[in-house]
Design an enzyme around this catalytic site. Structure first.
Site, PDB file in Angstrom:
ATOM      1  N   ASP A  26      50.601 -70.000   9.534  1.00 27.27           N
ATOM      2  CA  ASP A  26      51.179 -71.203  10.132  1.00 27.27           C
ATOM      3  C   ASP A  26      50.342 -72.445   9.893  1.00 27.27           C
ATOM      4  O   ASP A  26      50.812 -73.566  10.080  1.00 27.27           O
ATOM      5  CB  ASP A  26      51.266 -71.003  11.656  1.00 27.27           C
ATOM      6  CG  ASP A  26      52.615 -70.456  12.083  1.00 27.27           C
ATOM      7  OD1 ASP A  26      53.585 -70.646  11.339  1.00 27.27           O
ATOM      8  OD2 ASP A  26      52.677 -69.852  13.158  1.00 27.27           O
TER       9      ASP A  26
HETATM   10  C1  BGC Z   1      51.469 -66.726  14.736  1.00 24.81           C
HETATM   11  C2  BGC Z   1      51.992 -66.027  13.514  1.00 24.81           C
HETATM   12  C3  BGC Z   1      51.217 -66.487  12.313  1.00 24.81           C
HETATM   13  C4  BGC Z   1      49.725 -66.324  12.526  1.00 24.81           C
HETATM   14  C5  BGC Z   1      48.920 -66.871  11.372  1.00 24.81           C
HETATM   15  C6  BGC Z   1      49.981 -66.536  14.841  1.00 24.81           C
HETATM   16  O1  BGC Z   1      49.510 -67.278  15.915  1.00 24.81           O
HETATM   17  O2  BGC Z   1      52.108 -66.187  15.869  1.00 24.81           O
HETATM   18  O3  BGC Z   1      53.346 -66.283  13.342  1.00 24.81           O
HETATM   19  O4  BGC Z   1      51.645 -65.698  11.234  1.00 24.81           O
HETATM   20  O5  BGC Z   1      49.333 -66.993  13.696  1.00 24.81           O
HETATM   21  O6  BGC Z   1      48.969 -68.246  11.303  1.00 24.81           O
END
Ligand code: BGC
Length: 811
Positions: A483
């Site tokens: 993200d």
């Molecule tokens: C989110 C995921 C994401 C991960 C890496 C998590 O906090 O819930 O959707 O893939 O972070 O960024």
């Protein structure tokens, strides 16, 4: 250092001091009604949705951490104490907290009085039950007082902590006998209220927080408890609470037991009132009537334990490794259920008012949950797919109560669509239920444009086909799995959302990670098309997959590892050409899991690079070298100080990808080494460094660049649970559900030894014995099913059998 120990026979973690490094919590509730409960009785309760239907109040960022919860106070002469230590923090003569599967037990002893609490949420009713047993351990009579305490939340947890100009005028309650009814906003649009009751005649009650605590006191010094008398106030506005007073006399050696019930009640719109202004209590009374005696409580508790025993029996291993046995048989599966229920909404790190159900998160959670309750997985898949858009893209999150997509974050996370294929394929491999593919499912909840679920999967796949960049690799959009890798964002001002600032799409920035996913889940989608007899679609899809493999090999390979991405200027991200962030974990894991590079040696090279550059004693870091400054063109990932979160933290979620990838090239020793490093039970001994709960996975452990290397954060709600269970059960232990039946193909350390797995699959119980006489890491030489040798790795599925005995002998 440890702060407790595992009690495997009882499936409990026993915490022996309230002063754990951080609150160590448990989750109560299986379906709609949930409680988060810490080892000092902190936490909160909600029905279905932690934001919209919050029943009790919690305080975030509080100066005394974790001080709001459901408390019991005992007043024994001048001494006031709590069985869970908080909030008075009176030193106890003894303390124990047992977090079990769907329940917690607390035992506190002070001045010869023992208070034992057992608390749980039955599987089939929206109520939290707590049995309080008070025992006089001394040899003289004791006259003590017991006070309960909960603070109501005014339902919408977000508004509850912001909108005081309204909220301080709306609190309303009713009290009848021993039951306190919380009915704020019931007079207008709400059709629900909460109750808190005890199965005994009370000696007083309180519903005003200021009366209970005294205006300037905290919960550690409640004035009414100090006085030894509740004032029977009916709250009007301000801060409604519920507290019962019970005066208890105990002869030497005597015990008395009380059952408290905290419930949620909904009434039909035309059945809300008993008479004007008085709520209809019929349903509440019926609910409470079920739990009036200790026997009622014990029976419901037994049922909950049986419910869980049955679920956990679906995958059971006996091996010589106690950590693997414990994690696989108990805690990892339990965490999978919790992540399935919560997605990333409510934990001690997720407030329950921010993120709802994540599209990609929930799809991945299915991978570790689907074998437990396939019907709930089926329903979830339909819910998730219903938030997809017609072009195949998807809302990134949706609210569990409304099941509608959150428009403030919107769509544009270009990995999301492929996760729907991952979740659906896992469901069909588990159940064989292809009828789900023919279900009519809306787009953006609009039934008028519904298509079959299979068509949703096609649009998921085609979204990537139709959104490729200059290197024929998938466009990344706002972000992919990571993200925080925001290649189209360019945010220069604090307060802007890294993901939502800037365009949702850029025509240039590409993701090699999504390319790997496309190969892996494209093939799984092709297999589903074949299963439905659509060989034309299968051929089309496999041709697209081949094109993607070619693109990865051409522009996604950096010489020693896979490139991570191309940014909006078409510069490489995660390449030896970069100053910082030269190698990322995600494409190494995903591409190898997809089989890319397995035949030409690139997979092995990539995994060797991971070991050489990303490994630490606490797990594999997400990237190296860490970013030391903010890069406008890379986004949030570079906003974190080095070693934390996505900037070179050990992001536990993708450690199992590396472990699985290692099994794809047959290196069981290394796969297991990676498994062990983040495995809670294996690292219990360093709880003072790790700090989060030693029975569940956390999202992140600080990487080598961080000041607190080895310290974990964000426990419980992480895709690590599902992926680790997938890794250990399907790849390391090697019991993998295929469309045709269970396949047996372990990849273990050479010294792991023989082991037995019981696996319930499509209604059949498989007793699988795995022998490894020559101490190899991978490869099955023979597979015998009910005494008959079969070719290959797949146990032919025969629904007429109830029990199947399998012996697999490794090479
Ligand atoms: C989110 C995921 C994401 C991960 C890496 C998590 O906090 O819930 O959707 O893939 O972070 O960024």
């Amino acid at each position: 250092m440890k702060f407790g120990y595992f009690d495997d026979n009882n499936k409990e973690y026993v915490i022996t001091t309230p002063k754990t490094p951080l609150p160590w919590i448990n989750y109560l509730g299986c379906n709609d009604f949930f409680t988060l409960l810490s080892n000092t009785c902190g936490g909160y309760t909600f029905y279905k949705d932690a934001k919209l239907l919050r029943m009790t109040r919690y305080r975030y960022n509080d100066t005394t951490p974790d001080t709001n919860g459901k408390y019991f106070y005992i007043k024994d002469g001048d001494t006031i104490w709590n069985p869970g230590w908080q909030p008075t923090k009176t030193e106890l003569d003894s303390y124990e907290c047992r977090h079990g599967i769907g329940y917690s037990k607390f035992t506190g002893v002070k001045n010869n009085v023992e208070a034992a609490l057992v608390t749980f949420v039955p599987a089939d009713n929206p109520v939290e039950l707590t049995k309080v047993t008070l025992t006089n351990k001394g040899d003289a009579k004791k006259d003590i007082q017991l006070f309960s305490y909960v603070e109501w939340c005014l339902w919408n947890a977000d508004d509850d902590m912001k909108n005081y100009q309204r909220n301080l005028s709306i609190g309303e309650v009713e009290v009848v006998d021993s039951t306190i009814y919380h009915k704020t906003e019931y007079r207008e649009r709400r059709n629900h209220y909460a109750v808190y009751s005890v199965n005994a005649k009370i000696d007083g009650f309180e519903t005003s927080r200021d009366e209970f605590r005294g205006a300037y006191n905290g919960p550690d010094k409640p004035a009414a408890v100090i006085e030894g008398k509740l004032h029977n106030t009916i709250a009007s506005g301000w801060y409604p609470i519920a507290s019962h007073q019970l005066n208890v006399s105990l002869e030497a050696g005597e015990s008395k037991t009380f059952v408290f019930a905290l419930g949620y009640i909904e009434n039909a719109e035309d059945d809300k009132w008993e008479k004007p202004g008085v709520i209809n209590k019929k349903k509440a009374d019926a609910l409470l009537a079920k739990y009036q005696t200790t026997e009622d409580f014990d029976k419901a508790f037994d049922e909950l334990c049986k419910y869980w025993d049955n679920l956990l029996s679906k995958f059971h291993i006996k091996s010589s490794d106690e950590h693997v046995n414990r994690m696989v048989n108990i805690w990892n599966q339990y965490q999978c259920m919790v992540t399935f229920n919560m997605s990333r909404s409510a934990s001690y790190y997720e407030t329950g008012i921010g993120r709802g159900m994540g599209f990609r998160d929930s799809c991945q959670d299915l991978l570790g949950f689907v074998h437990l309750i396939p019907d709930r997985a089926r329903e979830r898949i339909i819910d998730i797919a219903s938030t997809q858009f017609q072009d195949g893209s998807a809302y990134h999150q949706y609210q569990p109560l409304t099941k509608k997509g959150n428009s403030d974050i919107g769509s544009g996370f270009n990995d999301d669509p492929l996760w729907l294929i991952a979740g659906t394929s896992a469901y069909i491999r588990e159940t064989g239920d292809t009828s789900i593919l023919k279900e009519m499912v809306p787009y953006d909840n609009d039934m008028s444009v519904a298509t079959t679920l299979m068509e949703h999967l096609k649009r998921s796949f085609d979204y990537i086909v139709n959104h490729k960049g200059p290197h024929d690799l998938p466009l990344i959009g706002r972000a992919d799995w990571n993200d925080c890798l925001n290649l189209n964002c360019f945010s220069e001002h604090p307060g802007e959302s890294f993901q939502c600032f800037g365009p949702s799409e850029g025509p240039v920035a590409e993701s090699v990670f999504i390319a790997g996913m496309f190969v892996k889940y494209g093939r799984e989608y092709a297999a589903l098309a074949k299963l439905l007899g659509d060989t034309a679609e299968e051929a089309r899809v496999l041709a697209e997959v081949d094109k993607m493999i070619a693109a990865i090999e051409k522009d996604g390979w950096d010489g020693e590892w896979f490139v991570r991405a191309y940014d909006a200027y078409s510069h490489k991200v995660g390449s030896k050409e970069c100053d910082e962030g030269q190698i990322y974990i995600e494409p190494q894991g995903m591409c190898v899991m997809a089989g890319v590079g397995v035949d030409n040696g690139n997979a092995e090279k990539a995994l060797n690079s991971v070991k050489a550059k990303l490994d630490t004693k606490y797990g594999v870091m997400i990237l190296q070298p860490a970013y030391t400054r903010y890069h406008l063109e890379l986004g949030e990932i570079t906003s974190y100080p080095p070693g934390y979160k996505e900037n070179a933290g050990i992001f536990c979620h993708n450690n199992p990808w590396i472990s699985i990838a290692e099994t794809c090239i047959g290196r069981g020793d290394r796969a297991f080494e990676v498994y062990k490093k983040t495995c809670p039970s294996y690292i219990e001994d360093i709880s003072e460094i790790h700090r989060t709960e030693p029975y569940v996975y956390s999202q992140m452990v600080a990487g080598a660049d961080a000041k607190f290397h080895g310290e974990a954060k964000n426990s419980w709600l992480t895709g690590t649970a599902a992926w680790t269970f997938t890794n250990i059960s399907q790849y390391i232990l090697g019991i993998y559900p295929t469309l045709e039946g269970l396949s047996v193909n372990p990849c273990t350390p050479a010294a792991f030894g023989d082991f037995n797995v019981t696996r319930v699959y499509r209604g059949v119980t498989y007793n699988i014995e795995i022998k490894n006489p020559n101490k190899v890491q991978k490869g099955v030489a023979s597979l015998t099913v009910d005494g008959v040798e079969v070719q290959g790795n797949v146990i032919p599925f025969d629904p007429s059998k109830k029990v199947v005995n399998v012996i697999a002998t490794m090479k």
